[in-house]
Design an enzyme around this catalytic site. Structure first.
Site, short mmCIF file in Angstrom:
data_model
loop_
_atom_site.label_atom_id
_atom_site.label_comp_id
_atom_site.label_asym_id
_atom_site.label_seq_id
_atom_site.Cartn_x
_atom_site.Cartn_y
_atom_site.Cartn_z
CG ASN A 172 -8.19 -4.14 0.88
OD1 ASN A 172 -7.13 -3.41 1.46
ND2 ASN A 172 -7.46 -5.54 1.11
CG HIS A 192 -2.07 -1.03 1.25
ND1 HIS A 192 -3.13 -0.86 0.65
CD2 HIS A 192 -1.87 -2.41 1.68
CE1 HIS A 192 -3.81 -2.26 0.95
NE2 HIS A 192 -3.29 -2.85 1.33
FE1 HDD Z 1 -2.49 -4.78 5.35
C1 HDD Z 1 -0.92 -1.66 5.17
C2 HDD Z 1 -5.40 -3.47 4.30
C3 HDD Z 1 -3.90 -8.05 5.48
C4 HDD Z 1 0.23 -6.02 6.82
N1 HDD Z 1 -3.00 -2.89 4.96
C5 HDD Z 1 -2.38 -1.95 4.81
C6 HDD Z 1 -3.12 -0.73 4.24
C7 HDD Z 1 -4.29 -1.36 4.12
C8 HDD Z 1 -4.55 -2.67 4.47
C9 HDD Z 1 -5.67 -0.68 3.69
C10 HDD Z 1 -2.61 0.56 4.18
C11 HDD Z 1 -3.16 1.51 5.32
C12 HDD Z 1 -2.42 2.96 5.04
O1 HDD Z 1 -3.34 3.53 4.22
O2 HDD Z 1 -1.59 3.23 5.56
N2 HDD Z 1 -4.33 -5.65 4.95
C13 HDD Z 1 -5.20 -4.86 4.60
C14 HDD Z 1 -6.50 -5.76 4.53
C15 HDD Z 1 -6.02 -7.09 4.79
C16 HDD Z 1 -4.81 -7.07 4.97
C17 HDD Z 1 -7.82 -5.27 4.41
C18 HDD Z 1 -6.80 -8.28 4.92
C19 HDD Z 1 -7.92 -8.32 5.21
N3 HDD Z 1 -1.87 -6.72 5.87
C20 HDD Z 1 -2.48 -7.72 5.87
C21 HDD Z 1 -1.96 -8.77 6.56
C22 HDD Z 1 -0.71 -8.26 7.09
C23 HDD Z 1 -0.80 -6.93 6.73
C24 HDD Z 1 -2.37 -10.36 6.62
C25 HDD Z 1 0.61 -9.02 7.82
C26 HDD Z 1 0.47 -9.86 8.35
N4 HDD Z 1 -0.61 -4.10 5.92
C27 HDD Z 1 0.31 -4.73 6.37
C28 HDD Z 1 1.48 -3.84 6.71
C29 HDD Z 1 1.24 -2.48 6.35
C30 HDD Z 1 -0.22 -2.72 5.70
C31 HDD Z 1 2.69 -4.41 6.43
C32 HDD Z 1 2.06 -1.73 5.36
C33 HDD Z 1 2.12 -0.47 5.94
C34 HDD Z 1 1.38 -0.32 6.86
O3 HDD Z 1 0.92 -1.52 7.35
O4 HDD Z 1 1.11 0.65 7.55
O5 HDD Z 1 1.61 -3.80 8.27
#
Ligand code: HDD
Length: 704
Positions: A144, A72
């Site tokens: 999402n 993202h």
């Molecule tokens: Fe995630 C970012 C949504 C599964 C780990 N995720 C991130 C963002 C969104 C989502 C919208 C952007 C946030 C922003 O605008 O800063 N992610 C989801 C959804 C998931 C999902 C709807 C499943 C239903 N994500 C998911 C899993 C993991 C992560 C299973 C790790 C185990 N996601 C992350 C992250 C991020 C992230 C690595 C990257 C940047 C951040 O968090 O802030 O931690």
């Protein structure tokens, strides 16, 4: 544009820095008299090491970049408010959901796979994150635009992302899932089948961030004042409807305007066209936890709206752009673990795993544990605890006490339960079980809902899915991967698999590939399990097709294709009709600057055929006037209307201009409006309300 104020933006405003009428200074506030020249021994150098002014400048410049989000990375944000409109006290004690409460918020939309500078129009999931600055602290709903996910357990997340991101040996392709490693992983993970149906549909190429749904994805829990839990799914429903572009358009928009979505959101808010979404919930009593043919803790499943209707509980309005992209949008730290009293997580293993990852990534990305002190992340309630120090601490806690319990500060800060018991309480849910690494067999049905999604699409939407899958799998070099995925598609729908197979020159295998089975059996030794009996075969909410005339044209961009000699009255008639419905008229001519109308008046034009592309507009109007003659000779104009026609958009021609349609590939249909035979403005608007004339697509594909 007037800056909308609320409790949060008022606080943000205190941090604004205004450089107007100010002397330039160093970071220490020392006035700078020469910002052009380094300090040198003589005019021709060498430079001196004592140049603290130069060091001050470069030291900061050298550290301007922070790590982009690991997923993202590309995103756009805006401030706004949420107004709660329903009485939910029976289900949740959350203060911000009390009817009538208005809560400031910050929302960030994103693509997933691309780097920070990648195109907005990639075929991808869109992130939909909302940070509510509630009177009980921050609540983040990090969802999402697609209601399901690729995987069921967080343990697989790094693998999924490694597979979709550019391949590590050559860092290609950028912001695209159409490559070997992604489909290798997907074809070995049949649990991804439902999500793949969504990402290969037009949901993955929205027309606008303002025209997409949002979903919390997981099942969460509401907890009421008595501690009773109710399962809940969150839905954001856009007031402008759910709309997409065509894939051929998406690819071209990526070239013409890689910031298409960012620009659209920014400009809409600047002109006061504030986007709105209604927040809806599906409520599932605890007693119904095991009622359905699917597991409500499985993030690859929806709860069809036919089974549990969506109830609207409030409205979000985005009404203010960030002042500074980095300080606000880039530094915004979302985390599904930011919960407030009245809302809790469920046992969904994907959600449980997310709770760790977000806090961890913010600590890294934003340089340490004080990221919540950044203006965009601060709660409006303030924060009071005994945590101290760390990089870039900006708050200055008073006094000698930073421990609990204490007597020296009269026990402060004290537990919320001393204050009438208002504080975050986890839902008191009974737990028993052995510690095991395993997957419940209630998660093992991978194809029923994938089929439900496919069956719920209109024929045109299904065609788009066939094309998307064919495109993606054609870009895969390894034929074994193509075959493996085709075998999965065959389990979903044989017609779908056959059509994709034709485009790949392959016959779909009848059975799942032995390698797919091998990996699936690591989670479910008896895989594939007996098919489940589904409650619904079709769900209307899953299709984006708008009934003719049922949508809105509010904020749509209509290209007025003009040139010197265009009739001002013809332009004004259409413009007035469109503006009364909230649409925008944008004049495009063969050059920018002044053009002269038939009536003798002049107007400054901002856009020319050189700078604009038909793919960036929703509909087209060619007005009357002498301009028709020059447009007839203008290849760019003809390309514009041919391409608009190819993408199933509505085109209107004033009477004098109807002959231009004949010079192109356009054939009269309900989306080609002629002033001489149709009701020019009313019919144009009515067909635009249906978004596109998709029926045209198959029968009349034209070169453009
Ligand atoms: Fe995630 C970012 C949504 C599964 C780990 N995720 C991130 C963002 C969104 C989502 C919208 C952007 C946030 C922003 O605008 O800063 N992610 C989801 C959804 C998931 C999902 C709807 C499943 C239903 N994500 C998911 C899993 C993991 C992560 C299973 C790790 C185990 N996601 C992350 C992250 C991020 C992230 C690595 C990257 C940047 C951040 O968090 O802030 O931690």
């Amino acid at each position: 544009m007037k800056k909308e104020k609320n409790l949060k933006t008022a606080e943000i405003d205190q941090h604004l820095v205004d450089n107007s009428q100010q002397i330039m200074t160093t970071n220490d506030g020392v006035p700078i008299s020469d910002n052009n020249n380094t300090l040198k021994a003589g005019e021709r150098g060498p430079s001196l090491q004592q140049d603290h002014i130069y060091f001050d400048k470069l030291m900061h410049f050298d550290r301007e970049r922070i790590p982009e989000r690991v997923v993202h990375a590309r995103g756009s944000g805006a401030h706004g408010i949420f107004e709660a409109t329903a009485d939910l006290s029976q289900y949740t004690s959350a203060a911000f959901l009390k009817k009538g409460t208005v809560t400031p918020l910050f929302t960030r939309f994103s693509t997933v796979a691309g780097f920070k500078g990648s195109t907005d129009l990639a075929r991808d999931v869109r992130g939909f994150s909302v940070k509510f600055y509630t009177e009980e602290g921050n609540y983040d709903l990090v969802g999402n635009n697609i209601p399901v996910f690729f995987i069921q357990d967080a343990m697989n997340f790094p693998d999924l992302i490694h597979a979709v991101k550019p391949e590590p040996n050559n860092e290609m392709p950028q912001a695209a899932s159409a490559h070997d490693t992604f489909w290798d992983f997907i074809s070995l993970m049949p649990e991804s089948a439902h999500m793949i149906m969504w990402t290969m549909s037009d949901r993955a190429i929205p027309r606008s961030l303002r025209m997409m749904e949002g979903f919390g994805v997981h099942t969460f829990k509401f907890v009421n004042a008595q501690g009773k839990g109710t399962f809940v799914k969150f839905h954001w429903k856009p007031r402008l409807g759910v709309h997409s572009v065509a894939w051929n358009e998406a690819q071209k928009i990526s070239g013409f305007d890689a910031d298409f979505h960012r620009r659209d959101l920014y400009e809409a808010i600047e002109r006061g066209d504030f986007p709105q979404w209604d927040l809806g919930v599906q409520l599932i009593p605890e007693a119904d936890e095991f009622k359905y043919s699917f597991d409500i803790l499985d993030a690859t499943k929806i709860i069809p709206e036919e089974l549990v209707p969506v109830q609207i509980i409030g409205t979000m309005t985005l009404n203010r752009n960030p002042e500074n992209f980095f300080a606000e949008t880039e530094q915004a730290a979302f985390d599904p673990g930011r919960l407030v009293p009245g809302i809790d997580v469920s046992d969904d293993p994907l959600l449980q795993g997310r709770i760790f990852s977000y806090m961890d990534t913010q600590n890294y990305r934003l340089g340490g544990p004080n990221f919540h002190e950044l203006p965009i992340n601060r709660p409006v309630t303030g924060k009071h605890n005994n945590q101290k120090d760390g990089f870039a601490r900006s708050e200055i806690p008073k006094g000698a006490v930073s421990y609990f319990p204490n007597s020296k500060a009269v026990g402060c800060p004290y537990h919320a339960m001393l204050n009438d018991g208002v504080g975050f309480e986890s839902h008191k849910q009974p737990i028993n079980g052995s510690k095991i690494r395993a997957r419940s067999d209630s998660f093992a049905d991978h194809f029923t809902q994938a089929r439900l999604f496919f069956n719920s699409q209109s024929p045109e939407e299904q065609d788009h899915m066939v094309n998307a899958l064919s495109f993606e799998l054609s870009k895969v070099n390894d034929v074994n991967i193509r075959k493996r995925e085709l075998a999965i598609l065959n389990q979903i729908d044989q017609g779908l698999a056959k059509n994709v197979g034709t485009n790949l020159g392959l016959t779909p295998p009848k059975e799942l590939d032995p390698l797919t089975l091998k990996f699936a059996r690591q989670n479910h030794p008896q895989y594939p399990l007996k098919p489940v009996k589904t409650e619904v075969d079709k769900s209307a909410a899953l299709s984006m097709k708008v009934k003719d005339g049922a949508g809105t044209i509010k904020s749509r961009k209509v290209a007025f294709l003009v040139d010197n000699g265009a009739s001002k009255s013809s332009i004004d008639k259409m413009k007035t009709a469109l503006e009364s419905e909230g649409a925008q008229a944008v004049l495009i001519a063969s050059h920018v600057g002044k053009i002269r109308f038939t009536e003798g008046t002049e107007e400054d034009i901002q856009h020319s055929y050189l700078t604009e592309a038909s793919v960036c507009y929703d509909a087209f109007f060619t007005p009357a006037g002498e301009s028709v003659k020059t447009l007839a000779q203008n290849a760019d104009y003809l390309h514009f209307i041919n391409e608009g026609y190819r993408h199933c958009k509505v085109l209107a021609f004033a009477k004098d201009a109807e002959g231009l349609a004949e010079r192109s590939f356009i054939k009269k249909d309900k989306g080609v409006i002629f002033e001489s035979t149709d009701n020019l403005t009313a019919d144009f608007i009515a067909v635009m309300k249906g978004h596109r004339v998709w029926e045209r697509e198959k029968s009349r594909k034209v070169p453009s």
